[in-house]
Every structure is written in structure tokens, then in C-alpha cells.
Scaffold this motif. Structure first.
Motif, PDB file in Angstrom:
ATOM      1  N   LEU A  23      38.450  16.508  34.253  1.00 42.72           N
ATOM      2  CA  LEU A  23      37.507  15.590  34.883  1.00 42.72           C
ATOM      3  C   LEU A  23      36.681  14.875  33.814  1.00 42.72           C
ATOM      4  CD1 LEU A  23      36.264  17.751  37.879  1.00 42.72           C
ATOM      5  CD2 LEU A  23      38.075  16.008  37.853  1.00 42.72           C
ATOM      6  N   VAL A  24      36.551  13.555  33.980  1.00 45.92           N
ATOM      7  CA  VAL A  24      35.799  12.733  33.030  1.00 45.92           C
ATOM      8  C   VAL A  24      34.808  11.856  33.790  1.00 45.92           C
ATOM      9  CG1 VAL A  24      37.594  12.734  31.261  1.00 45.92           C
ATOM     10  CG2 VAL A  24      37.619  10.974  33.061  1.00 45.92           C
ATOM     11  N   VAL A  25      34.008  11.101  33.041  1.00 46.21           N
ATOM     12  CA  VAL A  25      32.933  10.301  33.625  1.00 46.21           C
ATOM     13  C   VAL A  25      33.277   8.814  33.578  1.00 46.21           C
ATOM     14  CG1 VAL A  25      30.474   9.720  33.476  1.00 46.21           C
ATOM     15  CG2 VAL A  25      31.261  12.022  32.845  1.00 46.21           C
ATOM     16  N   ALA A  26      32.911   8.090  34.624  1.00 45.64           N
ATOM     17  CA  ALA A  26      32.961   6.628  34.650  1.00 45.64           C
ATOM     18  C   ALA A  26      31.583   6.117  35.034  1.00 45.64           C
ATOM     19  CB  ALA A  26      34.014   6.121  35.624  1.00 45.64           C
ATOM     20  N   ARG A  27      31.216   4.953  34.504  1.00 47.39           N
ATOM     21  CA  ARG A  27      29.877   4.426  34.725  1.00 47.39           C
ATOM     22  C   ARG A  27      29.926   2.967  35.181  1.00 47.39           C
ATOM     23  NH1 ARG A  27      25.871   7.660  32.325  1.00 47.39           N
ATOM     24  NH2 ARG A  27      24.549   6.336  33.614  1.00 47.39           N
ATOM     25  N   GLY A  28      28.837   2.514  35.837  1.00 44.82           N
ATOM     26  CA  GLY A  28      28.630   1.102  36.104  1.00 44.82           C
ATOM     27  C   GLY A  28      29.090   0.566  37.444  1.00 44.82           C
ATOM     28  N   GLY A  29      29.869   1.357  38.204  1.00 46.00           N
ATOM     29  CA  GLY A  29      30.340   0.860  39.488  1.00 46.00           C
ATOM     30  C   GLY A  29      31.405  -0.216  39.342  1.00 46.00           C
ATOM     31  N   SER A  30      31.980  -0.628  40.472  1.00 46.23           N
ATOM     32  CA  SER A  30      33.089  -1.582  40.457  1.00 46.23           C
ATOM     33  C   SER A  30      32.902  -2.664  41.518  1.00 46.23           C
ATOM     34  CB  SER A  30      34.409  -0.853  40.704  1.00 46.23           C
ATOM     35  OG  SER A  30      34.530  -0.503  42.081  1.00 46.23           O
ATOM     36  N   TYR A  31      33.931  -3.502  41.645  1.00 48.46           N
ATOM     37  CA  TYR A  31      33.915  -4.579  42.636  1.00 48.46           C
ATOM     38  C   TYR A  31      33.813  -4.053  44.060  1.00 48.46           C
ATOM     39  CZ  TYR A  31      38.814  -3.399  43.474  1.00 48.46           C
ATOM     40  OH  TYR A  31      39.974  -2.734  43.787  1.00 48.46           O
ATOM     41  N   SER A  32      34.181  -2.794  44.279  1.00 46.89           N
ATOM     42  CA  SER A  32      34.144  -2.234  45.629  1.00 46.89           C
ATOM     43  C   SER A  32      32.912  -1.367  45.880  1.00 46.89           C
ATOM     44  CB  SER A  32      35.407  -1.402  45.881  1.00 46.89           C
ATOM     45  OG  SER A  32      35.441  -0.278  45.027  1.00 46.89           O
ATOM     46  N   SER A  33      31.999  -1.313  44.909  1.00 49.53           N
ATOM     47  CA  SER A  33      30.834  -0.424  45.003  1.00 49.53           C
ATOM     48  C   SER A  33      29.666  -1.080  45.722  1.00 49.53           C
ATOM     49  CB  SER A  33      30.371  -0.023  43.603  1.00 49.53           C
ATOM     50  OG  SER A  33      31.365   0.692  42.914  1.00 49.53           O
ATOM     51  N   LYS A  34      28.859  -0.243  46.363  1.00 46.20           N
ATOM     52  CA  LYS A  34      27.569  -0.695  46.869  1.00 46.20           C
ATOM     53  C   LYS A  34      26.575  -0.751  45.707  1.00 46.20           C
ATOM     54  CE  LYS A  34      28.330   1.181  51.502  1.00 46.20           C
ATOM     55  NZ  LYS A  34      27.841   2.112  52.557  1.00 46.20           N
ATOM     56  N   ASP A  35      25.417  -1.356  45.967  1.00 44.70           N
ATOM     57  CA  ASP A  35      24.496  -1.637  44.864  1.00 44.70           C
ATOM     58  C   ASP A  35      24.001  -0.387  44.142  1.00 44.70           C
ATOM     59  OD1 ASP A  35      22.976  -0.789  47.002  1.00 44.70           O
ATOM     60  OD2 ASP A  35      21.541  -2.454  46.914  1.00 44.70           O
ATOM     61  N   ASN A  36      23.816   0.729  44.860  1.00 45.30           N
ATOM     62  CA  ASN A  36      23.269   1.908  44.186  1.00 45.30           C
ATOM     63  C   ASN A  36      24.226   2.463  43.130  1.00 45.30           C
ATOM     64  OD1 ASN A  36      24.950   2.955  46.485  1.00 45.30           O
ATOM     65  ND2 ASN A  36      24.379   4.929  45.569  1.00 45.30           N
ATOM     66  N   ALA A  37      25.536   2.298  43.328  1.00 46.93           N
ATOM     67  CA  ALA A  37      26.516   2.806  42.373  1.00 46.93           C
ATOM     68  C   ALA A  37      26.565   1.986  41.093  1.00 46.93           C
ATOM     69  CB  ALA A  37      27.897   2.850  43.012  1.00 46.93           C
ATOM     70  N   LEU A  38      25.834   0.869  41.067  1.00 42.45           N
ATOM     71  CA  LEU A  38      25.778   0.038  39.871  1.00 42.45           C
ATOM     72  C   LEU A  38      24.577   0.370  38.987  1.00 42.45           C
ATOM     73  CD1 LEU A  38      27.816  -1.518  41.666  1.00 42.45           C
ATOM     74  CD2 LEU A  38      26.809  -3.627  40.821  1.00 42.45           C
ATOM     75  N   GLU A  39      23.683   1.211  39.472  1.00 40.45           N
ATOM     76  CA  GLU A  39      22.470   1.517  38.708  1.00 40.45           C
ATOM     77  C   GLU A  39      22.812   2.107  37.344  1.00 40.45           C
ATOM     78  OE1 GLU A  39      20.040   4.035  41.148  1.00 40.45           O
ATOM     79  OE2 GLU A  39      20.021   2.590  42.804  1.00 40.45           O
ATOM     80  N   SER A  40      21.967   1.828  36.360  1.00 36.43           N
ATOM     81  CA  SER A  40      22.234   2.256  34.983  1.00 36.43           C
ATOM     82  C   SER A  40      22.449   3.758  34.858  1.00 36.43           C
ATOM     83  CB  SER A  40      21.079   1.827  34.075  1.00 36.43           C
ATOM     84  OG  SER A  40      21.002   0.425  33.966  1.00 36.43           O
ATOM     85  N   ALA A  41      21.806   4.545  35.713  1.00 35.44           N
ATOM     86  CA  ALA A  41      21.880   6.002  35.599  1.00 35.44           C
ATOM     87  C   ALA A  41      22.953   6.628  36.493  1.00 35.44           C
ATOM     88  CB  ALA A  41      20.520   6.621  35.942  1.00 35.44           C
ATOM     89  N   TYR A  42      23.614   5.840  37.325  1.00 32.32           N
ATOM     90  CA  TYR A  42      24.559   6.400  38.292  1.00 32.32           C
ATOM     91  C   TYR A  42      25.843   6.844  37.597  1.00 32.32           C
ATOM     92  CZ  TYR A  42      27.033   7.003  42.717  1.00 32.32           C
ATOM     93  OH  TYR A  42      27.718   7.537  43.780  1.00 32.32           O
ATOM     94  N   ARG A  43      26.359   8.006  37.999  1.00 29.53           N
ATOM     95  CA  ARG A  43      27.555   8.578  37.396  1.00 29.53           C
ATOM     96  C   ARG A  43      28.655   8.755  38.441  1.00 29.53           C
ATOM     97  NH1 ARG A  43      26.712  14.001  35.586  1.00 29.53           N
ATOM     98  NH2 ARG A  43      27.983  13.626  33.717  1.00 29.53           N
ATOM     99  N   ALA A  44      29.903   8.584  38.006  1.00 32.82           N
ATOM    100  CA  ALA A  44      31.046   8.817  38.884  1.00 32.82           C
ATOM    101  C   ALA A  44      32.040   9.738  38.190  1.00 32.82           C
ATOM    102  CB  ALA A  44      31.727   7.499  39.240  1.00 32.82           C
ATOM    103  N   LYS A  45      32.791  10.487  38.990  1.00 33.86           N
ATOM    104  CA  LYS A  45      33.746  11.481  38.491  1.00 33.86           C
ATOM    105  C   LYS A  45      35.167  10.951  38.646  1.00 33.86           C
ATOM    106  CE  LYS A  45      33.794  15.142  41.021  1.00 33.86           C
ATOM    107  NZ  LYS A  45      33.407  16.438  41.623  1.00 33.86           N
ATOM    108  N   LYS A  46      35.977  11.079  37.595  1.00 33.49           N
ATOM    109  CA  LYS A  46      37.369  10.648  37.617  1.00 33.49           C
ATOM    110  C   LYS A  46      38.256  11.754  37.045  1.00 33.49           C
ATOM    111  CE  LYS A  46      36.457   6.341  38.919  1.00 33.49           C
ATOM    112  NZ  LYS A  46      36.996   5.677  40.131  1.00 33.49           N
ATOM    113  N   ASP A  47      39.527  11.746  37.452  1.00 39.08           N
ATOM    114  CA  ASP A  47      40.516  12.649  36.865  1.00 39.08           C
ATOM    115  C   ASP A  47      41.155  11.936  35.677  1.00 39.08           C
ATOM    116  OD1 ASP A  47      42.983  14.112  36.291  1.00 39.08           O
ATOM    117  OD2 ASP A  47      42.668  15.106  38.212  1.00 39.08           O
TER     118      ASP A  47
END
Length: 277
Positions: free
Chosen positions: A237-261
Motif C-alpha cells: 500500500l502506498v500514498v497518493a495526494r491531491g485528488g483527481s478529476y473525479s474527486s469532490k473538493d475535500n479530496a483536493l485539500e493539501s493535507a488529504y491522503r489517499a491509499k493505493k495498491d
């Protein structure tokens, strides 16, 4: 007569000084990159560097910042990070044409030369980096650490986004800086079409989520004060940051983290690179 002689001597001294100053001026630019493969500035904050396949980088000074947010459990504890070394970070997300230049094929779902490459796994990104380093004869290219990414994304700000305090009527408006769910039309867009953050970086919010070097952790309990990557042996498991074209606004926040395989890619995820200074 003596006065005339003094006047002549004074004129000669002035002429000699002028010749001396002119002789110190040269048309030589002192360019050590005559082959055009690499160009850089003086090393001051804001300087740019472009590599042999057209990747543009911005110089970022070392510094201290507060990382994380009390809004999300995965972004806690909020902590101080002291980055010890400056670095260059991609002005844009890595594009499809840059990926093809190194890897020879394009795995992206929404294709376009200037669009960010996506549908690439963390493991495949490591292959790209290894080949790029070999192509350039260096070992300086890598993914940013999670701390470096957030530091560059925040660009000296402490607000949710690097836009500063936003007003619903007067702005600034997130839509002017990011492709995300309300305005993307369900697809990625060419890099650099939206406004940059204060340090000249485009698409740190939206377009594609950006993979970083770190292994995923449910909290920042293992975070390092110097901002180096947290790497867990055996973890996929690794980290992705910044959100994407399909994200809502909160997932774009500078501190928001997402989990990826690390083994899987998806159409929402790409990356930008760091080059060590």
C-alpha cells in the motif's frame, strides 16, 4: 603650461580607466550545458530546470512547515516537518508523451499527448524512473516524499488549499485552479490549463491524484521529522495526494491522503517527479 599638462594627465587617466572596465566585460555566457540537455537557474527559489525530454522543474528551498490536518484521522497527528535539503519538483504532472518517450507505450484511458499519464501503478512508475535516470546519466530522479509533496503543494500557506482564504462570491475559486468533479466532464485535461499555486506548480489539485514515495500508514505515527519517506517492508500500500478529476473538493485539500495498491494502476492516478538538487 603646468595646468595644461595636468589636464592632459587627467584625461589620460580617465581613458585608461574606461579601457580597463571595458576589458572586464565578456560576451561569453559561461553556459556549461551547450548540448541543451539540461538547463537550470542559479539555485534560488523559483528557478526552473528542463531535462532532455522536456520535463520542467521548479526549485524549492528547504524549510519547515506544519504537516497534516485535524479534519481527517489519516492526516493526524499534525506535526512539524523540517526539510533539510532543497529539491526540484515537476512544474506539471508527467505527461503521456513523456511516458511514451521513456517506456514506448501509452497505458492511459483518456489519451492525449499533453494529458497526464494515468493507469500506471506505483511499481511501473519506479521502472519509468529507473529508465529516465539511465537515459539522463543520473540517479537524481524519484517520486517526492509525502512531506515534500505537501510542502510544495501548500507553497507556504496554512489554509485548506494554497489559494488562501476563499470567498464563495468573490473568490479565489477552486475551479480556476483544479479539474475536479464539478468541472472536469469526467476526464483528465491537458496539464497546465489551470492557474498554478504560489510556487508555480500546476494541477497539484485535481486532474490526477499523484503517487508519492511513501508506504501507506493509517496515521502519521511513523512520520519522520526530516520529511524523508516512510517505507514499510513487505507492504503493497502506498500514498497518493491531491485528488483527481473525479474527486469532490475535500479530496483536493493539501493535507488529504489517499491509499493505493502499488501493484495496480487506475484512470484517476498519475504522478509528478522530484529531481534532487
Amino acid at each position: 603650461m603646468w595646468c595644461d599638462t595636468k589636464r592632459v594627465i587627467s584625461i589620460l587617466i580617465v581613458l585608461l580607466l574606461a579601457i580597463s572596465v571595458t576589458g572586464c566585460t565578456s560576451d561569453d555566457n559561461g553556459d556549461d550545458n551547450a548540448d541543451g540537455s539540461l538547463s537550470s537557474g542559479t539555485g534560488d527559489a523559483g528557478d526552473e530546470l528542463t531535462n532532455s525530454i522536456g520535463m520542467e522543474f521548479r526549485y524549492v528551498e528547504a524549510g519547515t512547515f506544519t504537516m497534516g490536518s485535524p479534519k481527517y484521522a489519516a492526516s493526524q497527528p499534525v506535526h512539524q516537518v523540517r526539510l533539510q535539503k532543497p529539491f526540484y519538483i515537476g512544474r506539471y504532472e508527467v505527461t503521456q508523451e513523456q511516458w511514451v518517450e521513456i517506456m514506448g507505450s501509452n497505458p492511459s484511458v483518456s489519451q492525449g499527448n499533453k494529458k497526464p499519464v494515468e493507469s500506471v501503478s506505483w511499481n511501473e512508475v519506479q521502472e519509468f524512473i529507473a529508465k529516465l535516470n539511465k537515459e539522463e546519466g543520473t540517479a537524481k530522479y524519484r517520486l517526492p516524499t509525502e512531506a515534500e509533496w505537501e510542502y510544495a503543494s501548500r507553497a507556504g500557506t496554512t489554509t485548506l488549499y494554497s489559494l488562501g482564504e476563499m470567498d464563495e462570491k468573490e473568490g479565489p475559486f477552486l475551479r480556476d485552479y483544479a479539474w475536479y468533479q464539478p468541472n472536469s466532464g469526467g476526464s483528465t485535461h491537458n496539464v497546465g490549463e489551470k492557474l498554478p499555486n504560489p510556487w508555480g506548480l500546476h494541477d497539484t489539485y485535481g486532474n490526477v491524484a499523484e503517487l508519492v514515495q511513501d508506504s501507506w500508514g493509517d496515521t502519521y505515527s511513523a512520520a519522520k521529522e526530516d520529511g524523508s519517506a516512510v517505507v514499510k517492508s513487505g507492504s503493497t500500500l502506498v500514498v497518493a495526494r491531491g485528488g483527481s478529476y473525479s474527486s469532490k473538493d475535500n479530496a483536493l485539500e493539501s493535507a488529504y491522503r489517499a491509499k493505493k495498491d502499488a501493484r495496480d494502476g487506475d484512470a484517476n492516478t498519475g504522478f509528478r517527479l522530484v529531481m534532487e538538487a
